[in-house]
Structure formats: C-alpha cells, structure tokens
Design a protein around this motif. Structure first.
Motif, mmCIF file in Angstrom:
data_model
loop_
_atom_site.group_PDB
_atom_site.id
_atom_site.type_symbol
_atom_site.label_atom_id
_atom_site.label_comp_id
_atom_site.label_asym_id
_atom_site.label_seq_id
_atom_site.Cartn_x
_atom_site.Cartn_y
_atom_site.Cartn_z
ATOM 1 N N ALA A 152 -86.461 64.706 -94.593
ATOM 2 C CA ALA A 152 -88.509 64.381 -94.491
ATOM 3 C C ALA A 152 -89.284 63.456 -93.969
ATOM 4 O O ALA A 152 -88.620 62.469 -95.075
ATOM 5 N N ARG A 153 -89.932 64.009 -93.576
ATOM 6 C CA ARG A 153 -90.797 62.106 -93.021
ATOM 7 C C ARG A 153 -91.058 61.597 -94.416
ATOM 8 O O ARG A 153 -91.057 59.692 -93.832
ATOM 9 N N GLN A 154 -91.130 61.889 -95.164
ATOM 10 C CA GLN A 154 -92.201 61.165 -96.752
ATOM 11 C C GLN A 154 -91.404 60.098 -96.738
ATOM 12 O O GLN A 154 -90.784 59.376 -97.852
ATOM 13 N N GLY A 155 -90.226 61.079 -97.178
ATOM 14 C CA GLY A 155 -88.962 60.265 -97.445
ATOM 15 C C GLY A 155 -88.240 59.464 -96.571
ATOM 16 O O GLY A 155 -87.633 58.198 -97.110
ATOM 17 N N VAL A 156 -88.651 59.373 -95.127
ATOM 18 C CA VAL A 156 -87.546 58.262 -94.501
ATOM 19 C C VAL A 156 -89.134 57.136 -94.492
ATOM 20 O O VAL A 156 -88.890 55.961 -94.061
ATOM 21 N N ARG A 157 -90.462 57.059 -94.464
ATOM 22 C CA ARG A 157 -92.083 56.351 -94.986
ATOM 23 C C ARG A 157 -91.564 55.423 -95.915
ATOM 24 O O ARG A 157 -91.170 54.200 -95.700
ATOM 25 N N ARG A 158 -91.180 56.220 -96.787
ATOM 26 C CA ARG A 158 -90.523 55.513 -98.696
ATOM 27 C C ARG A 158 -89.277 54.401 -97.764
ATOM 28 O O ARG A 158 -89.536 53.288 -98.073
ATOM 29 N N ILE A 159 -88.309 54.502 -97.052
ATOM 30 C CA ILE A 159 -87.100 53.983 -97.116
ATOM 31 C C ILE A 159 -87.547 52.984 -96.068
ATOM 32 O O ILE A 159 -87.268 51.470 -96.407
ATOM 33 N N ALA A 160 -88.553 53.425 -95.294
ATOM 34 C CA ALA A 160 -88.649 52.571 -94.130
ATOM 35 C C ALA A 160 -89.384 51.049 -94.371
ATOM 36 O O ALA A 160 -89.781 49.961 -93.944
ATOM 37 N N ASP A 161 -90.580 51.783 -95.848
ATOM 38 C CA ASP A 161 -91.304 50.314 -96.616
ATOM 39 C C ASP A 161 -90.312 49.462 -96.561
ATOM 40 O O ASP A 161 -90.632 48.453 -97.263
ATOM 41 N N ASP A 162 -89.479 49.686 -97.459
ATOM 42 C CA ASP A 162 -88.345 49.029 -98.579
ATOM 43 C C ASP A 162 -87.858 48.424 -97.894
ATOM 44 O O ASP A 162 -87.932 47.096 -97.827
ATOM 45 N N LEU A 163 -87.215 48.561 -96.402
ATOM 46 C CA LEU A 163 -86.540 47.779 -95.204
ATOM 47 C C LEU A 163 -87.694 46.589 -94.882
ATOM 48 O O LEU A 163 -87.282 45.721 -95.152
ATOM 49 N N VAL A 164 -89.057 47.006 -95.122
ATOM 50 C CA VAL A 164 -89.840 46.177 -93.973
ATOM 51 C C VAL A 164 -89.816 45.054 -95.432
ATOM 52 O O VAL A 164 -89.916 43.682 -95.116
ATOM 53 N N ARG A 165 -89.912 45.949 -96.962
ATOM 54 C CA ARG A 165 -90.354 45.180 -97.288
ATOM 55 C C ARG A 165 -89.414 43.954 -97.942
ATOM 56 O O ARG A 165 -89.224 43.137 -98.210
ATOM 57 N N ASP A 166 -87.754 44.158 -97.436
ATOM 58 C CA ASP A 166 -87.120 43.190 -97.551
ATOM 59 C C ASP A 166 -86.642 42.752 -96.433
ATOM 60 O O ASP A 166 -85.602 42.151 -96.289
ATOM 61 N N GLY A 167 -87.247 42.327 -95.606
ATOM 62 C CA GLY A 167 -87.648 41.799 -94.085
ATOM 63 C C GLY A 167 -85.694 42.851 -93.416
ATOM 64 O O GLY A 167 -85.675 41.809 -92.697
ATOM 65 N N LEU A 168 -85.832 43.587 -93.552
ATOM 66 C CA LEU A 168 -84.520 44.139 -92.604
ATOM 67 C C LEU A 168 -85.120 44.869 -91.545
ATOM 68 O O LEU A 168 -84.123 45.081 -90.511
ATOM 69 N N ALA A 169 -86.485 45.068 -91.691
ATOM 70 C CA ALA A 169 -87.100 45.493 -91.010
ATOM 71 C C ALA A 169 -88.299 44.973 -90.485
ATOM 72 O O ALA A 169 -89.544 44.387 -91.674
ATOM 73 N N GLU A 170 -88.851 45.695 -89.265
ATOM 74 C CA GLU A 170 -90.735 45.483 -89.634
ATOM 75 C C GLU A 170 -91.054 46.185 -88.496
ATOM 76 O O GLU A 170 -90.898 46.867 -87.402
ATOM 77 N N HIS A 171 -92.440 46.517 -88.567
ATOM 78 C CA HIS A 171 -93.459 47.235 -87.761
ATOM 79 C C HIS A 171 -94.037 46.675 -86.643
ATOM 80 O O HIS A 171 -94.253 45.888 -86.383
ATOM 81 N N LEU A 172 -93.682 47.369 -85.364
ATOM 82 C CA LEU A 172 -94.024 47.013 -84.067
ATOM 83 C C LEU A 172 -95.547 47.700 -83.545
ATOM 84 O O LEU A 172 -95.050 49.118 -84.386
ATOM 85 N N ALA A 173 -96.595 47.664 -82.932
ATOM 86 C CA ALA A 173 -97.084 48.220 -82.731
ATOM 87 C C ALA A 173 -96.961 49.536 -80.927
ATOM 88 O O ALA A 173 -95.885 49.437 -80.569
ATOM 89 N N SER A 174 -97.013 50.611 -81.807
ATOM 90 C CA SER A 174 -96.263 51.793 -80.089
ATOM 91 C C SER A 174 -97.236 51.586 -79.158
ATOM 92 O O SER A 174 -98.572 51.532 -79.549
ATOM 93 N N PRO A 175 -96.871 51.410 -78.249
ATOM 94 C CA PRO A 175 -98.217 51.814 -76.833
ATOM 95 C C PRO A 175 -98.031 53.308 -76.518
ATOM 96 O O PRO A 175 -99.786 53.098 -75.956
ATOM 97 N N GLY A 176 -97.177 54.082 -77.051
ATOM 98 C CA GLY A 176 -98.828 55.621 -76.951
ATOM 99 C C GLY A 176 -99.682 56.818 -78.317
ATOM 100 O O GLY A 176 -99.849 56.364 -78.277
ATOM 101 N N HIS A 177 -99.676 55.427 -79.343
ATOM 102 C CA HIS A 177 -99.418 55.834 -80.638
ATOM 103 C C HIS A 177 -100.072 54.326 -81.521
ATOM 104 O O HIS A 177 -99.560 53.506 -82.225
ATOM 105 N N ARG A 178 -101.913 54.259 -81.236
ATOM 106 C CA ARG A 178 -102.224 52.814 -82.752
ATOM 107 C C ARG A 178 -101.699 53.012 -83.744
ATOM 108 O O ARG A 178 -101.797 52.424 -84.463
#
Length: 157
Positions: free
Chosen positions: A52-78
């Motif tokens: 589920a997308r919602q579960g992945v979103r939560r994990i992604a947010d945790d990874l970003v919070r912990d400095g393991l991942a980051e959000h990058l601008a998407s050329p196709g979708h703002r």
C-alpha cells in the motif's frame, strides 16, 4: 502456491536479522533497495513492492527524517517528489546487503549454482503471468476487481 508463500515468509523473516544489525527493519530495507538505483515517486515504489502507498509513504518519511533518503523534485510531477537515497542511505543499504549476502551463502549451501538463477527467472515469469491474468480475467474468472480509490497526482506517477 503454498510452497512459494512459505518460502517468501521464511525469507522475509530471515531478512530481518541483517537489517536489524544495521538498525533498520526489513520494510525499510526493501524500500531503500527499491529506490537505490533510480529515485522513484512513492506511488511507483509502492507498486514495485506490491504494498500500500500509505505504508510506503510512512516508511519514506521515516527514512527522510533519519537522513537515509531525501525527496527530490520530479520533472514530471510538482506534487510527487522522487524518493532517493542519501550517501548515508547507500552506505547503510550496502552494509545490510553485505550481511545478507553472507547469510544467503549459508542458506544456499548445497544448492547447485544454476538453481538460484533458474528459480529467479521462474518466479519472475510466474509474477508477470499472474499480473497479466489478473489484469484481463476479471470477476467472471474468479479474479477480484481492483479497489477503486480517489485518484491523486501521485498515483499517476
């Protein structure tokens, strides 16, 4: 099919140990792996992982919070940024992968060298054919209809 599910469960459970040794969970490891070669929107990563997308979103947010991942601008979708690993995320995933590789060697002891490649190809083919069948079979053949949800810009990514 029960054997496939049993093997998948055993592999998931075994995958917790290498991840935990690096302070991570198997779920975090799976998402890190999914975006390790190419940044992806959360919705696409969720489809790739089959969860589920919602579960992945939560994990992604945790990874970003912990400095393991980051959000990058998407050329196709703002409104749908891409999820990418940071240098720390790549090092963490590399450490987990090294531990897992050692475990895999032990698990595969006694299995012929060509067997894992053959099994991998068979499983990929089974997954593709299953997805194709589910997409075309419909309820008349026992397939469950896809749940209908509100469409968001992220889902189109």
């Amino acid at each position: 099919m029960a054997d496939v599910h049993e093997a998948a469960g055993a592999l998931r459970r075994a995958g917790e140990a290498p991840a935990a040794a690096e302070g991570q969970t198997q779920a975090r490891r799976r998402l890190m792996s999914a975006v390790s070669e190419q940044p992806l929107p959360v919705a696409r990563a969720a489809r790739r992982l089959g969860i589920a997308r919602q579960g992945v979103r939560r994990i992604a947010d945790d990874l970003v919070r912990d400095g393991l991942a980051e959000h990058l601008a998407s050329p196709g979708h703002r409104t749908s940024p891409l999820l990418a690993l940071t240098a720390v995320g790549h090092r963490t995933l590399d450490a987990i992968t090294a531990r897992a590789t050692t475990a895999h060697r032990v698990m595969a002891e006694g299995i012929a060298g060509s067997d894992p490649a053959t099994v991998r190809e068979m499983l990929r083919r089974l997954a593709r054919q299953t997805e194709d069948w589910a997409a075309t079979a419909g309820p008349a053949h026992g397939a469950r209809p896809k749940a209908r949800t509100a469409t968001t810009p992220e889902e189109g990514a």
